[in-house]
Design a protein around this motif. Structure first.
Motif: not given
Length: 609
Positions: A341-351
């Motif tokens: 789940a963190g990979e999905r969240i961090l993917g958005m945060m890293d945008t």
């Protein structure tokens, strides 16, 4: 591992939680271990009292052994009851001691769990706040390519999973290892040789559980993605419920939802099977190893190397070893799900936001001259929308954009508040490139009234106040009067405190639009953008809204996009946009005399009416 360590940062400051948690876990471990150690004197007192009753008149020197514990208890009884204490006195003392030890063990466990719960809630808040801040600051174009339901799923569902990654880490590094250490200290104290035999069995348990946990991460990622798709469909369906029912598409939407729900449920079943297998597997292996220990320990008793009471206490303590082992297995499962789940969240945060302030950007403190489009071109991905657009809007004047749908009128209006940046050319405000100003300072001078009115599930007053959150109730009421909204507001049940429902569904289209205008009036902007603000209204609503707009436009620099051309005939300049280019421009009279596209559009509307 990088994802894992980035997730852990959301739990900071750790000292606020780790220190009290560590202290409570240490004390819980000590008293929990003592609970099982108490089995030895209790059993010996009941079945072999003579071995327990011995006169001790001085405090024995400290050492980790059952003999030391027995000597301390006898010395305690000697000090309390004198030299003539009996077996009943010994049993009574052991009972009281056991109750106190169990109470302290559970008390410190409670404080440890409360600390961990505070950490969990703190982590949830930190992640949610950070996620929402990042999402709210992304450029408008980002939301055109992403499903809103998937974004909502990441902020809600994924965040719930990620928080357990941090709390499970505390369990793995603090609670369960200390419990294991406490139990093994007791086991070694009872019998070093039997414990060596026990340690040979544990790696088999660890390998079996590790294999199960390894399979969880990929399934967890698939599960989060499937849940995001399901939330997206739910959001779209409820938002367009009238359309769904109007087209008799209820069955179609239900089938689509059941298909997505079925896929999500299948993934969750697979995850649950693996998670639930870890605990029974570790328990089975623990009992199996207990059987071997029973045989080995039984031989030690027969050979006189171990007493029966000590062996029963050993079995009791060893049966508890599997509990922290199972907890560690479950915690690793939670961590793997949290990482997915963190990979999905961090993917958005890293945008990274496409629209950002330059390092040397300045503030637009006062709007003094006007707006100029200088050879502006723009494209959505590979589709060219605007080509070589050049025009000016002097301060205090109204410029109207007209033309066929899809020509690029709304794109021009979106470039002024920097929802997007042009591919080439420049937009100048008071002679300075818009990109040289801080974004928020530019938008502070603007008010936008769009065709699609966006209202929130809140009171009328709070929806108007969004234009100026420091406005007084009197200023809000005055803005409503200017927007021709005051009368209908006062006819509602609670006036300005009336809740207007989701997206303002309790109001008519004209009423929603007048609230949007009141919001712009309250903001009192220097620059006003009207994007087909009356196109979706009936005649009476349009008349009221048009009166409101006329009041709003006075003395302001305005860009007006109009569907009904009769509403913009008094504009200072009318620009005809066709296929992303300026086809014609001039006043209403000049364009009518030209006899081009504008005149044809006027004639077509007159025929339609």
């Amino acid at each position: 591992m990088n994802t894992y360590f980035r997730i852990l940062r959301f739990g900071r400051p750790y000292g606020r939680y780790a220190v009290p948690y560590f202290i409570c876990i240490i004390l819980h471990t000590v008293f929990n271990t003592m609970t099982f150690a108490m089995l030895i004197p209790i059993i010996q007192t009941m079945f072999d009292a003579n071995s327990m009753m011995e006169a001790v008149t001085a405090m024995p020197p400290f050492e980790i052994s059952t003999e030391y514990a027995k000597a301390v208890m006898n010395y305690g009884l000697y000090r309390v009851a004198g030299a003539g204490y009996t077996i009943k006195d010994m049993l009574f003392m052991l009972a009281i001691l056991t109750v106190v030890i169990v109470f302290l063990s559970n008390l410190f466990r409670y404080f440890a769990q409360r600390t961990l719960e505070n950490l969990r809630i703190h982590t949830l808040q930190q992640i949610r706040d950070t996620m929402f801040d990042r999402v709210a600051r992304l450029q408008v174009g980002y939301f055109s390519n992403e499903r809103k339901g998937d974004i909502i799923s990441k902020i809600t569902s994924d965040v719930q999973v990620v928080q357990f990654c941090i709390t499970s880490t505390f369990q793995i590094f603090f609670k369960e290892p200390f419990l294991l250490i406490g139990y093994f200290v007791l086991l070694i104290g009872i019998s070093f040789h039997l414990t060596l035999f026990t340690l040979a069995v544990l790696p088999v348990i660890a390998l079996c559980i590790g294999y199960i946990v390894k399979k969880l991460r990929r399934s967890a990622t698939e599960g989060q993605e499937a849940f995001g798709e399901m939330v997206s469909l739910l959001d779209e369906s409820l938002g367009a419920i009238k359309t769904v029912k109007g087209y008799n598409a209820t069955d179609y939407i239900e089938r689509k939802f059941r298909r997505l729900d079925g896929r999500y449920s299948d993934i969750m079943r697979a995850i649950a099977r693996r998670q639930q297998l870890a605990s029974p597997m570790s328990e089975f292996l623990g009992i199996a190893s207990l059987s071997f220990i029973l045989v080995y320990g039984g031989n030690m008793i027969l050979n006189g190397e171990l007493t029966a009471a000590a062996f029963i206490a050993y079995l009791g303590a060893f049966s508890q070893v599997t509990r922290p082992a199972r907890a560690i297995a479950d915690a690793f499962g939670n961590i793997n799900q949290g990482i997915a789940a963190g990979e999905r969240i961090l993917g958005m945060m890293d945008t990274a936001p496409a629209i950002t302030d330059r390092p040397d950007a300045k503030s637009l403190d006062e709007f003094a001259e006007g707006i100029e489009f200088r050879n502006v071109s723009f494209s959505y991905e590979d589709k060219q929308v605007l080509s070589g657009i050049s025009f000016t809007i002097p301060k205090g004047q109204t410029v109207a954009l007209v033309g066929p749908s899809g020509g690029g009128k709304s794109t021009i209006s979106d470039l002024i508040p920097r929802f997007y940046d042009p591919d080439s050319g420049a937009i100048l405000v008071d002679g300075t490139d818009l990109r040289d100003y801080r974004v928020e300072s530019v938008r502070a001078h603007m008010g936008i009234v769009a065709q699609e009115t966006v209202l929130f599930n809140d009171t009328i007053e709070e929806n108007i106040r969004m234009g100026n959150d420091t406005a007084t109730p009197e200023e809000v009421a005055e803005a409503a009067k200017v927007a021709n909204a005051y009368d209908f507001i006062m006819e509602t049940e609670h006036g300005f405190q009336t809740n207007i429902g989701d997206r303002g569904m309790k109001l008519s289209g004209g009423q929603r639009q007048r609230l949007s205008i009141a919001r712009a009036v309250l903001r009192n902007p220097d620059i006003l953008i009207l994007d087909e603000a009356t196109s979706a209204l009936d005649t009476e609503s349009e008349r009221l809204v048009q009166e409101s707009l006329s009041s709003l436009l006075k003395g302001r620099t305005s860009l007006v996009i109009a569907h009904r051309l009769s509403t913009i005939q008094h504009a200072d300049k009318i620009i005809v946009i066709e296929a992303g280019r300026i086809a014609e421009q001039g006043t209403h009279a000049e364009l009518m005399a030209l006899g081009g596209i504008y005149r044809k559009l006027i004639e077509m509307q007159q025929l339609a009416e």
